[in-house]
Write a protein that holds these residues in place. Structure first.
Motif, PDB file in Angstrom:
ATOM      1  N   ALA A  18     131.808  37.191   0.141  1.00 30.71           N
ATOM      2  CA  ALA A  18     131.813  35.738  -0.048  1.00 30.71           C
ATOM      3  C   ALA A  18     130.613  35.318  -0.898  1.00 30.71           C
ATOM      4  CB  ALA A  18     131.798  35.027   1.299  1.00 30.71           C
ATOM      5  N   GLU A  19     130.827  34.266  -1.678  1.00 34.17           N
ATOM      6  CA  GLU A  19     129.811  33.787  -2.615  1.00 34.17           C
ATOM      7  C   GLU A  19     129.328  32.400  -2.214  1.00 34.17           C
ATOM      8  OE1 GLU A  19     131.032  34.418  -6.853  1.00 34.17           O
ATOM      9  OE2 GLU A  19     132.925  34.976  -5.879  1.00 34.17           O
ATOM     10  N   ASP A  20     128.098  32.116  -2.589  1.00 31.88           N
ATOM     11  CA  ASP A  20     127.579  30.770  -2.431  1.00 31.88           C
ATOM     12  C   ASP A  20     128.115  29.897  -3.559  1.00 31.88           C
ATOM     13  OD1 ASP A  20     125.981  31.299  -0.160  1.00 31.88           O
ATOM     14  OD2 ASP A  20     124.411  32.136  -1.437  1.00 31.88           O
ATOM     15  N   VAL A  21     128.319  28.633  -3.247  1.00 34.03           N
ATOM     16  CA  VAL A  21     128.825  27.674  -4.219  1.00 34.03           C
ATOM     17  C   VAL A  21     127.909  26.465  -4.205  1.00 34.03           C
ATOM     18  CG1 VAL A  21     130.777  26.177  -4.805  1.00 34.03           C
ATOM     19  CG2 VAL A  21     131.198  28.437  -3.858  1.00 34.03           C
ATOM     20  N   VAL A  22     127.581  25.951  -5.384  1.00 30.48           N
ATOM     21  CA  VAL A  22     126.792  24.725  -5.475  1.00 30.48           C
ATOM     22  C   VAL A  22     127.738  23.563  -5.191  1.00 30.48           C
ATOM     23  CG1 VAL A  22     125.425  23.250  -6.984  1.00 30.48           C
ATOM     24  CG2 VAL A  22     125.214  25.743  -7.142  1.00 30.48           C
ATOM     25  N   ARG A  23     127.451  22.825  -4.123  1.00 32.42           N
ATOM     26  CA  ARG A  23     128.303  21.703  -3.716  1.00 32.42           C
ATOM     27  C   ARG A  23     127.761  20.420  -4.335  1.00 32.42           C
ATOM     28  NH1 ARG A  23     127.186  21.354   1.867  1.00 32.42           N
ATOM     29  NH2 ARG A  23     125.378  22.581   1.348  1.00 32.42           N
ATOM     30  N   THR A  24     128.406  19.958  -5.396  1.00 29.17           N
ATOM     31  CA  THR A  24     127.947  18.738  -6.063  1.00 29.17           C
ATOM     32  C   THR A  24     128.747  17.518  -5.657  1.00 29.17           C
ATOM     33  OG1 THR A  24     129.409  18.981  -7.961  1.00 29.17           O
ATOM     34  CG2 THR A  24     127.256  20.083  -8.090  1.00 29.17           C
ATOM     35  N   GLY A  57     140.452  30.097  -4.110  1.00 35.67           N
ATOM     36  CA  GLY A  57     140.019  30.974  -3.035  1.00 35.67           C
ATOM     37  C   GLY A  57     140.006  30.278  -1.690  1.00 35.67           C
ATOM     38  N   TRP A  58     139.093  30.728  -0.835  1.00 40.07           N
ATOM     39  CA  TRP A  58     139.093  30.315   0.564  1.00 40.07           C
ATOM     40  C   TRP A  58     137.683  30.006   1.032  1.00 40.07           C
ATOM     41  CZ3 TRP A  58     143.955  30.012   2.523  1.00 40.07           C
ATOM     42  CH2 TRP A  58     144.951  30.664   1.795  1.00 40.07           C
ATOM     43  N   LEU A  59     137.523  28.868   1.696  1.00 35.94           N
ATOM     44  CA  LEU A  59     136.261  28.564   2.368  1.00 35.94           C
ATOM     45  C   LEU A  59     136.217  29.399   3.638  1.00 35.94           C
ATOM     46  CD1 LEU A  59     136.091  24.662   2.301  1.00 35.94           C
ATOM     47  CD2 LEU A  59     135.140  26.281   0.668  1.00 35.94           C
ATOM     48  N   ALA A  60     135.132  30.097   3.857  1.00 38.42           N
ATOM     49  CA  ALA A  60     134.963  30.878   5.081  1.00 38.42           C
ATOM     50  C   ALA A  60     134.237  29.997   6.089  1.00 38.42           C
ATOM     51  CB  ALA A  60     134.178  32.150   4.787  1.00 38.42           C
ATOM     52  N   ASP A  61     134.980  29.462   7.044  1.00 37.31           N
ATOM     53  CA  ASP A  61     134.445  28.542   8.053  1.00 37.31           C
ATOM     54  C   ASP A  61     134.191  29.317   9.345  1.00 37.31           C
ATOM     55  OD1 ASP A  61     133.918  26.621   9.963  1.00 37.31           O
ATOM     56  OD2 ASP A  61     135.757  25.471   9.606  1.00 37.31           O
ATOM     57  N   GLU A  71     138.043  30.429  10.536  1.00 38.33           N
ATOM     58  CA  GLU A  71     139.136  29.908   9.732  1.00 38.33           C
ATOM     59  C   GLU A  71     138.803  30.041   8.251  1.00 38.33           C
ATOM     60  OE1 GLU A  71     141.343  26.671  12.522  1.00 38.33           O
ATOM     61  OE2 GLU A  71     139.613  25.923  11.399  1.00 38.33           O
ATOM     62  N   PHE A  72     139.858  30.192   7.483  1.00 37.98           N
ATOM     63  CA  PHE A  72     139.754  30.234   6.036  1.00 37.98           C
ATOM     64  C   PHE A  72     140.595  29.081   5.497  1.00 37.98           C
ATOM     65  CE2 PHE A  72     139.195  34.550   7.569  1.00 37.98           C
ATOM     66  CZ  PHE A  72     137.999  34.903   6.951  1.00 37.98           C
ATOM     67  N   HIS A  73     139.957  28.220   4.714  1.00 37.33           N
ATOM     68  CA  HIS A  73     140.633  27.045   4.165  1.00 37.33           C
ATOM     69  C   HIS A  73     140.849  27.240   2.673  1.00 37.33           C
ATOM     70  CE1 HIS A  73     139.705  25.028   7.946  1.00 37.33           C
ATOM     71  NE2 HIS A  73     138.460  25.444   7.798  1.00 37.33           N
ATOM     72  N   ARG A 101     136.926  34.499  -3.296  1.00 33.12           N
ATOM     73  CA  ARG A 101     137.898  34.351  -4.383  1.00 33.12           C
ATOM     74  C   ARG A 101     139.250  34.942  -3.994  1.00 33.12           C
ATOM     75  NH1 ARG A 101     135.188  34.094  -9.985  1.00 33.12           N
ATOM     76  NH2 ARG A 101     132.996  33.777  -9.439  1.00 33.12           N
ATOM     77  N   ASP A 102     140.301  34.364  -4.545  1.00 32.76           N
ATOM     78  CA  ASP A 102     141.655  34.871  -4.362  1.00 32.76           C
ATOM     79  C   ASP A 102     142.144  35.343  -5.729  1.00 32.76           C
ATOM     80  OD1 ASP A 102     144.105  34.424  -2.158  1.00 32.76           O
ATOM     81  OD2 ASP A 102     144.739  34.603  -4.247  1.00 32.76           O
ATOM     82  N   GLY A 103     142.698  36.528  -5.787  1.00 32.91           N
ATOM     83  CA  GLY A 103     143.094  37.103  -7.060  1.00 32.91           C
ATOM     84  C   GLY A 103     144.487  36.742  -7.544  1.00 32.91           C
TER      85      GLY A 103
END
Length: 148
Positions: A18-24, A57-61, A71-73, A101-103
């Motif tokens: 899983a990767e970090d994402v900048v939430r703007t 892709g999917w948020l890993a909650d 959960e994955f959203h 990410r989802d391929g």
């Protein structure tokens, strides 16, 4: 249903990627009607930013781990040209998350996201069963013991 269970298991196995994402939240800030519409928000964002790319892709909650599941959203972000992953829907005040990410091709992913926007993976069956029982017996469902 079995397909989504298998997908949730696969996502769980890949959670270390899983990767970090900048939430703007740049596209949704101040626009309540845009919250929860990440796929549409990304499409609109790309109209004005042709060098950016959609990333599905999917948020890993992991906020429910104490209840035995994660959960994955389904979620969409942008790969901002030269600036990495950027979430134009969720902002800094939203809960932190990591992104898997989802391929799949975009159309396939969006179809899946429409049919199964949230996937649940049970990591501890005993805690999950206790959670399910508590929900079923909660006041929200009108079931409680009364000793008048």
């Amino acid at each position: 249903m079995a397909h989504t269970v298998g997908l949730a298991e696969e996502l769980f196995r890949r959670i270390g990627n899983a990767e970090d994402v900048v939430r703007t939240g740049e596209y949704a800030n101040g626009h309540v009607e845009r919250r929860g519409k990440c796929h549409e928000n990304v499409a609109h964002w790309l109209d004005g930013h042709p060098h950016d790319r959609p990333v599905r892709g999917w948020l890993a909650d992991q906020s429910q781990l104490q209840y035995g599941f994660i959960e994955f959203h389904a979620h969409s972000v942008v790969d901002a040209a030269g600036d990495g992953l950027k979430d134009v829907t969720l902002g800094e005040s939203d809960p932190d998350y990591q992104f898997l990410r989802d391929g799949r091709p975009d159309d396939d992913f969006l179809m899946l996201a429409s049919a199964a926007p949230t996937l649940r993976h049970v990591v501890d069956q005993a805690r999950y069963d206790a959670f399910q029982l508590a929900v079923e017996n909660s006041l929200l469902y009108g079931r409680f013991d009364s000793q008048d």
